[in-house]
Design a protein around this motif. Structure first.
Motif, PDB file in Angstrom:
ATOM      1  N   ASP A 103      -1.378   9.551  10.085  1.00  0.00           N
ATOM      2  CA  ASP A 103      -1.132   9.777  11.510  1.00  0.00           C
ATOM      3  C   ASP A 103      -0.048  10.832  11.667  1.00  0.00           C
ATOM      4  O   ASP A 103       0.870  10.938  10.841  1.00  0.00           O
ATOM      5  N   GLY A 112       2.506  12.813  14.753  1.00  0.00           N
ATOM      6  CA  GLY A 112       3.003  12.851  16.126  1.00  0.00           C
ATOM      7  C   GLY A 112       3.736  14.158  16.384  1.00  0.00           C
ATOM      8  O   GLY A 112       4.337  14.731  15.467  1.00  0.00           O
ATOM      9  N   GLU A 152      -1.599  15.965  12.946  1.00  0.00           N
ATOM     10  CA  GLU A 152      -2.558  15.021  12.354  1.00  0.00           C
ATOM     11  C   GLU A 152      -3.108  15.579  11.031  1.00  0.00           C
ATOM     12  O   GLU A 152      -3.186  14.867  10.029  1.00  0.00           O
ATOM     13  N   ASP A 168      -6.758   7.715  13.379  1.00  0.00           N
ATOM     14  CA  ASP A 168      -7.147   7.548  14.782  1.00  0.00           C
ATOM     15  C   ASP A 168      -7.364   8.873  15.483  1.00  0.00           C
ATOM     16  O   ASP A 168      -7.565   8.915  16.696  1.00  0.00           O
ATOM     17  N   SER A 169      -7.314   9.983  14.727  1.00  0.00           N
ATOM     18  CA  SER A 169      -7.546  11.306  15.308  1.00  0.00           C
ATOM     19  C   SER A 169      -9.039  11.631  15.285  1.00  0.00           C
ATOM     20  O   SER A 169      -9.605  11.935  14.233  1.00  0.00           O
ATOM     21  N   ARG A 217      -5.805   3.334  17.537  1.00  0.00           N
ATOM     22  CA  ARG A 217      -4.390   3.508  17.193  1.00  0.00           C
ATOM     23  C   ARG A 217      -3.774   2.190  16.746  1.00  0.00           C
ATOM     24  O   ARG A 217      -2.925   2.158  15.855  1.00  0.00           O
ATOM     25  N   ASN A 238      -4.267   1.573  13.248  1.00  0.00           N
ATOM     26  CA  ASN A 238      -3.597   2.579  12.417  1.00  0.00           C
ATOM     27  C   ASN A 238      -2.084   2.471  12.592  1.00  0.00           C
ATOM     28  O   ASN A 238      -1.345   3.447  12.468  1.00  0.00           O
ATOM     29  N   ARG A 239      -1.639   1.262  12.865  1.00  0.00           N
ATOM     30  CA  ARG A 239      -0.248   1.032  13.283  1.00  0.00           C
ATOM     31  C   ARG A 239       0.774   1.441  12.227  1.00  0.00           C
ATOM     32  O   ARG A 239       1.823   1.997  12.544  1.00  0.00           O
ATOM     33  N   ASP A 272       1.141   5.198  12.136  1.00  0.00           N
ATOM     34  CA  ASP A 272       1.727   5.613  13.414  1.00  0.00           C
ATOM     35  C   ASP A 272       3.227   5.332  13.436  1.00  0.00           C
ATOM     36  O   ASP A 272       4.027   6.167  13.884  1.00  0.00           O
ATOM     37  N   GLN A 273       3.616   4.173  12.938  1.00  0.00           N
ATOM     38  CA  GLN A 273       5.036   3.827  12.900  1.00  0.00           C
ATOM     39  C   GLN A 273       5.811   4.771  11.980  1.00  0.00           C
ATOM     40  O   GLN A 273       6.927   5.182  12.299  1.00  0.00           O
ATOM     41  N   SER A 325       6.401   7.989  13.801  1.00  0.00           N
ATOM     42  CA  SER A 325       7.456   7.821  14.810  1.00  0.00           C
ATOM     43  C   SER A 325       8.838   7.753  14.160  1.00  0.00           C
ATOM     44  O   SER A 325       9.810   8.333  14.672  1.00  0.00           O
TER      45      SER A 325
END
Length: 222
Positions: A80, A82, A123, A149-150, A193, A196-197, A200-201, A204
């Protein structure tokens, strides 16, 4: 590793057919093939890799699996990225699940970069980061499950969507070149998403300047 079983089968009355199984795990193929051979009605039997179409006998496949156990295999990658448009910074995150020496592991890695201009670039860059980690792990000449998730990255790399942006085209080429260099065959899967946590975390956390790199052994669930 997945394979197909090809075999000949004879009935008691001498009728013979040639048949091919569906794609199954190599470990399961060995068990099924050995059970078939015990019937005494199976003639020539081989296993064919769905990765590169190599053909092996059961004995040869057993030796290959024994060797594979010492290398990372059964690899699944989550990625992921961002992008913060105000700061022009990107957070990249990847999680790699794999097996080695009959144990299961999880690797987590993130990175903060400043050279990108869009979320879609972030991504792609996150996936490339994951491939670099696979190279460091020594993963090569294997099928790899890649999850993200892209929709843009997944569909463009699968050839479902056109890739018209010049920069994204360059990223797609980098990804495919690295895949070819490592001998990997990707199976792409798009998820929400929420699913895909972990990746993603990590992305972030990278944007918040929290660097993560860790590998842990996973405990077997009871």
């Amino acid at each position: 590793m997945n394979v197909r079983i090809e075999f000949t089968y004879k009935t008691k009355k001498g009728l013979q057919i040639n048949a091919t199984s569906e794609e199954i795990k190599a470990e399961e193929a060995i068990l099924i093939a050995e059970d078939m051979e015990r019937t005494g009605r199976v003639g020539q039997l081989t296993c064919i890799s769905t990765h590169d179409e190599n053909v092996w006998t059961i004995k040869e496949l057993k030796k290959i699996l024994a060797g594979i156990q010492t290398d990372p295999h059964n690899v699944t990658v989550y990625f992921d990225g961002g992008f913060e448009i105000e700061k022009k910074k990107s957070g990249l995150g990847c999680v790699i699940y794999y097996e080695q020496n009959n144990k299961k592991y999880r690797l987590r890695k993130n990175a903060l970069v400043e050279q990108l201009n869009t979320n879609n670039e972030a991504e792609y860059a996150a996936l490339y980061l994951a491939l670099q980690e696979l190279e460091l792990l020594g993963v090569h000449h294997l099928p790899v499950s890649i999850v993200g998730d892209s929709q843009v990255v997944i569909n463009q790399l699968e050839g479902e969507w056109p890739c018209v942006e010049e920069e994204l085209n360059r990223w797609a080429d980098r990804i495919e070149d690295k895949m070819e260099q490592l001998g990997l065959v990707a199976e792409y899967r798009s998820v929400s998403r929420k699913k895909n946590r972990e990746a993603d975390q990590l992305a972030s956390q990278a944007l918040n300047q929290v660097e993560i790199i860790s590998t842990i052994e996973l405990e077997e669930k009871a």
